[in-house]
Design a protein around this motif. Structure first.
Motif, PDB file in Angstrom:
ATOM      1  N   LEU A 231       0.843  -1.198   0.000  1.00  0.00           N
ATOM      2  CA  LEU A 231       0.000   0.000   0.000  1.00  0.00           C
ATOM      3  C   LEU A 231       0.879   1.248   0.000  1.00  0.00           C
ATOM      4  CD1 LEU A 231      -2.817  -0.823   2.612  1.00  0.00           C
ATOM      5  CD2 LEU A 231      -2.724  -1.359   0.172  1.00  0.00           C
ATOM      6  N   ASP A 232       0.306   2.326  -0.513  1.00  0.00           N
ATOM      7  CA  ASP A 232       1.051   3.587  -0.514  1.00  0.00           C
ATOM      8  C   ASP A 232       1.352   4.028   0.924  1.00  0.00           C
ATOM      9  OD1 ASP A 232       1.753   5.957  -2.460  1.00  0.00           O
ATOM     10  OD2 ASP A 232       0.971   6.827  -0.595  1.00  0.00           O
ATOM     11  N   PRO A 233       2.542   4.584   1.165  1.00  0.00           N
ATOM     12  CA  PRO A 233       2.882   5.029   2.520  1.00  0.00           C
ATOM     13  C   PRO A 233       1.921   6.063   3.096  1.00  0.00           C
ATOM     14  CG  PRO A 233       4.850   4.987   1.131  1.00  0.00           C
ATOM     15  CD  PRO A 233       3.675   4.750   0.228  1.00  0.00           C
ATOM     16  N   SER A 234       1.109   6.701   2.260  1.00  0.00           N
ATOM     17  CA  SER A 234       0.107   7.634   2.790  1.00  0.00           C
ATOM     18  C   SER A 234      -0.966   6.886   3.587  1.00  0.00           C
ATOM     19  CB  SER A 234      -0.560   8.403   1.647  1.00  0.00           C
ATOM     20  OG  SER A 234      -1.235   7.489   0.782  1.00  0.00           O
ATOM     21  N   ILE A 235      -1.102   5.582   3.321  1.00  0.00           N
ATOM     22  CA  ILE A 235      -2.064   4.730   4.027  1.00  0.00           C
ATOM     23  C   ILE A 235      -1.363   3.913   5.105  1.00  0.00           C
ATOM     24  CG2 ILE A 235      -3.838   2.927   3.774  1.00  0.00           C
ATOM     25  CD1 ILE A 235      -4.324   5.459   2.098  1.00  0.00           C
ATOM     26  N   SER A 236      -0.170   3.363   4.744  1.00  0.00           N
ATOM     27  CA  SER A 236       0.500   2.451   5.674  1.00  0.00           C
ATOM     28  C   SER A 236       1.972   2.863   5.836  1.00  0.00           C
ATOM     29  CB  SER A 236       0.406   1.019   5.156  1.00  0.00           C
ATOM     30  OG  SER A 236       0.997   0.938   3.877  1.00  0.00           O
ATOM     31  N   PRO A 237       2.196   3.969   6.542  1.00  0.00           N
ATOM     32  CA  PRO A 237       3.574   4.450   6.726  1.00  0.00           C
ATOM     33  C   PRO A 237       4.388   3.634   7.729  1.00  0.00           C
ATOM     34  CG  PRO A 237       2.025   5.893   7.878  1.00  0.00           C
ATOM     35  CD  PRO A 237       1.201   4.918   7.112  1.00  0.00           C
ATOM     36  N   ALA A 238       3.690   2.973   8.672  1.00  0.00           N
ATOM     37  CA  ALA A 238       4.382   2.293   9.775  1.00  0.00           C
ATOM     38  C   ALA A 238       4.869   0.919   9.326  1.00  0.00           C
ATOM     39  CB  ALA A 238       3.470   2.176  10.991  1.00  0.00           C
ATOM     40  N   THR A 239       5.914   0.940   8.513  1.00  0.00           N
ATOM     41  CA  THR A 239       6.474  -0.295   7.967  1.00  0.00           C
ATOM     42  C   THR A 239       7.950  -0.080   7.687  1.00  0.00           C
ATOM     43  OG1 THR A 239       6.095  -2.063   6.320  1.00  0.00           O
ATOM     44  CG2 THR A 239       5.962   0.210   5.532  1.00  0.00           C
ATOM     45  N   GLY A 240       8.709  -1.159   7.605  1.00  0.00           N
ATOM     46  CA  GLY A 240      10.158  -1.047   7.550  1.00  0.00           C
ATOM     47  C   GLY A 240      10.713  -0.474   6.269  1.00  0.00           C
ATOM     48  N   THR A 241      10.128  -0.818   5.119  1.00  0.00           N
ATOM     49  CA  THR A 241      10.684  -0.376   3.836  1.00  0.00           C
ATOM     50  C   THR A 241       9.596   0.277   2.990  1.00  0.00           C
ATOM     51  OG1 THR A 241      10.311  -2.600   3.002  1.00  0.00           O
ATOM     52  CG2 THR A 241      12.534  -2.102   3.773  1.00  0.00           C
ATOM     53  N   PRO A 242       9.117   1.447   3.390  1.00  0.00           N
ATOM     54  CA  PRO A 242       8.067   2.120   2.616  1.00  0.00           C
ATOM     55  C   PRO A 242       8.595   2.593   1.250  1.00  0.00           C
ATOM     56  CG  PRO A 242       8.895   3.578   4.324  1.00  0.00           C
ATOM     57  CD  PRO A 242       9.561   2.251   4.537  1.00  0.00           C
ATOM     58  N   VAL A 243       7.731   2.544   0.236  1.00  0.00           N
ATOM     59  CA  VAL A 243       8.105   2.984  -1.118  1.00  0.00           C
ATOM     60  C   VAL A 243       6.952   3.811  -1.689  1.00  0.00           C
ATOM     61  CG1 VAL A 243       8.896   2.288  -3.407  1.00  0.00           C
ATOM     62  CG2 VAL A 243       9.378   0.821  -1.432  1.00  0.00           C
ATOM     63  N   VAL A 244       7.246   5.031  -2.133  1.00  0.00           N
ATOM     64  CA  VAL A 244       6.191   5.884  -2.699  1.00  0.00           C
ATOM     65  C   VAL A 244       5.540   5.223  -3.906  1.00  0.00           C
ATOM     66  CG1 VAL A 244       7.188   8.066  -1.903  1.00  0.00           C
ATOM     67  CG2 VAL A 244       7.865   7.145  -4.128  1.00  0.00           C
ATOM     68  N   GLY A 245       4.358   5.698  -4.248  1.00  0.00           N
ATOM     69  CA  GLY A 245       3.689   5.255  -5.466  1.00  0.00           C
ATOM     70  C   GLY A 245       3.026   3.906  -5.328  1.00  0.00           C
ATOM     71  N   GLY A 246       2.470   3.633  -4.142  1.00  0.00           N
ATOM     72  CA  GLY A 246       1.874   2.334  -3.874  1.00  0.00           C
ATOM     73  C   GLY A 246       0.396   2.250  -4.164  1.00  0.00           C
ATOM     74  N   LEU A 247      -0.170   1.093  -3.812  1.00  0.00           N
ATOM     75  CA  LEU A 247      -1.595   0.832  -4.015  1.00  0.00           C
ATOM     76  C   LEU A 247      -2.411   1.760  -3.126  1.00  0.00           C
ATOM     77  CD1 LEU A 247      -1.410  -3.072  -3.838  1.00  0.00           C
ATOM     78  CD2 LEU A 247      -1.876  -1.762  -5.909  1.00  0.00           C
ATOM     79  N   THR A 248      -3.535   2.220  -3.646  1.00  0.00           N
ATOM     80  CA  THR A 248      -4.466   2.947  -2.794  1.00  0.00           C
ATOM     81  C   THR A 248      -5.124   1.959  -1.836  1.00  0.00           C
ATOM     82  OG1 THR A 248      -6.348   2.580  -4.263  1.00  0.00           O
ATOM     83  CG2 THR A 248      -4.977   4.537  -4.699  1.00  0.00           C
TER      84      THR A 248
END
Ligand SMILES: CN[C@](CCCC[B-](O)(O)O)(CCN1CCCCC1)C(=O)O
Ligand SMILES: [Mn+2]
Ligand SMILES: [Mn+2]
Ligand SMILES: [Mn+2]
Length: 305
Positions: A231-248
């Motif tokens: 998921l996009d970090p705007s939804i699920s930021p609390a994760t070890g390896t966030p990457v922009v441009g993810g699933l809504t």
């Protein structure tokens, strides 16, 4: 739906503290109660306990091999037991190295699996290609028949038997794939819908093609391995390896609704929720609530009511 839940509070497939808190956070958000409220029979099997491993020195580039191997052997037995009890298994991580044990245990109960891997990453580095040595970037390499000859001997890994064929794998959400991983995916001809394909086709076409592909010959039980960083970090930021441009959020949930309606979901993983990677309570709860909603979508929750 009959659901068996296993908690796997394990973090040694990667370097960041906190991901071992995933199971308790997801439970505290009411997963069991919410699944029951939507008509599921739910049995919570509790958490796998993991042995303390000392002097777990890296081997070549591989970090914490002994702890990861041991943890996954225990997880494999737990998943096998849940499947033998006739439930669809939900494994709550913990980091994505746990897919080794989850898929091994699932395959022990169900011969011929298809794997749908929803992730920003392919997690298919071998011990020899991994740029970091973190095993959460490698789990698929231990599981695929076609890569078996590329895997060196590692302590506490000898119990692992490849159990998935390259043709039975579909990736969704890819957007951060290492060059060697891309080489492996291309060489093995593994099907993948990167975020480019999600944008080009739309998620409904992606899911239609995914199911046509994995069911093309015979309808195999599905192992859905869901990394919250898909998921996009705007939804699920609390994760070890966030990457922009993810699933809504909507795309993420659509994937689970579609998988559910196939009637072939046999086991799933929900991994990489890490509260220590959220900067605010809101970031943590947004991540945890998304994880809960994705699991609920796997077991019949529909947005139409
Ligand atoms: C893309 N591969 C990574 C990330 C694996 C993420 C695991 B997951 O479970 O969260 O999906 C990262 C490798 N890059 C790190 C930054 C520098 C370039 C290499 C790896 O360590 O193998
Ligand atoms: Mn990932
Ligand atoms: Mn390509
Ligand atoms: Mn992953």
């Amino acid at each position: 739906h009959s659901v068996g839940i296993i908690g796997a509070p394990f973090s040694k497939g990667q370097p960041r503290d906190g991901v071992e808190k995933g199971p308790e956070l997801i439970r505290s958000a009411g997963l069991v109660e919410k699944l029951r409220a939507q008509g599921c029979a739910v049995k919570d099997y509790g958490n796998v306990t993991f042995e303390e491993v000392s002097n777990d020195e890296p081997i070549g580039n591989v970090k914490s091999p002994r702890a990861v191997g041991s943890a996954n052997q225990r997880l494999s037995a737990a998943v096998h037991a849940v499947k033998n009890d006739g439930h669809t298994c939900v494994m709550l991580g913990g980091d994505h190295s746990l897919a080794i044990g989850s898929i091994q245990g699932h395959a022990a109960a169900k011969k011929d699996l298809s794997v749908v891997w929803v992730d920003a990453h392919a997690d298919i580095n071998t011990p020899l290609t991994s740029p970091t040595g973190n095993i959460h970037g490698q789990p698929m390499s231990y599981l695929i028949h076609e890569l078996h000859s590329k895997i060196p001997v590692l302590p506490n890994f000898s119990w692992i038997k490849p159990c998935v064929s390259a043709k039975d794998i579909v990736y969704i959400g890819l957007r951060d794939v290492d060059p060697e991983e891309h080489h492996i995916l291309t060489l093995l001809g593994i099907k993948g819908y990167s975020m480019t394909e999600v944008d080009r086709l739309g998620i409904s076409k992606v899911m239609e093609e995914t199911c046509d592909y994995i069911f093309s010959k015979v309808k195999k039980p599905i192992h859905l391995s869901y990394d919250i960083d898909a998921l996009d970090p705007s939804i699920s930021p609390a994760t070890g390896t966030p990457v922009v441009g993810g699933l809504t959020y909507r795309e993420g949930v659509y994937i689970t609704e579609h998988i559910c309606q196939t009637g072939m979901l046999s086991a799933m993983d929900m991994v990489e929720v890490n509260p220590k990677r959220g900067r605010t309570e809101d970031e943590i709860s947004s991540t945890v609530n998304a994880a809960v909603d994705l699991i609920r979508g796997c077991f019949g929750k529909l947005r139409e009511g």
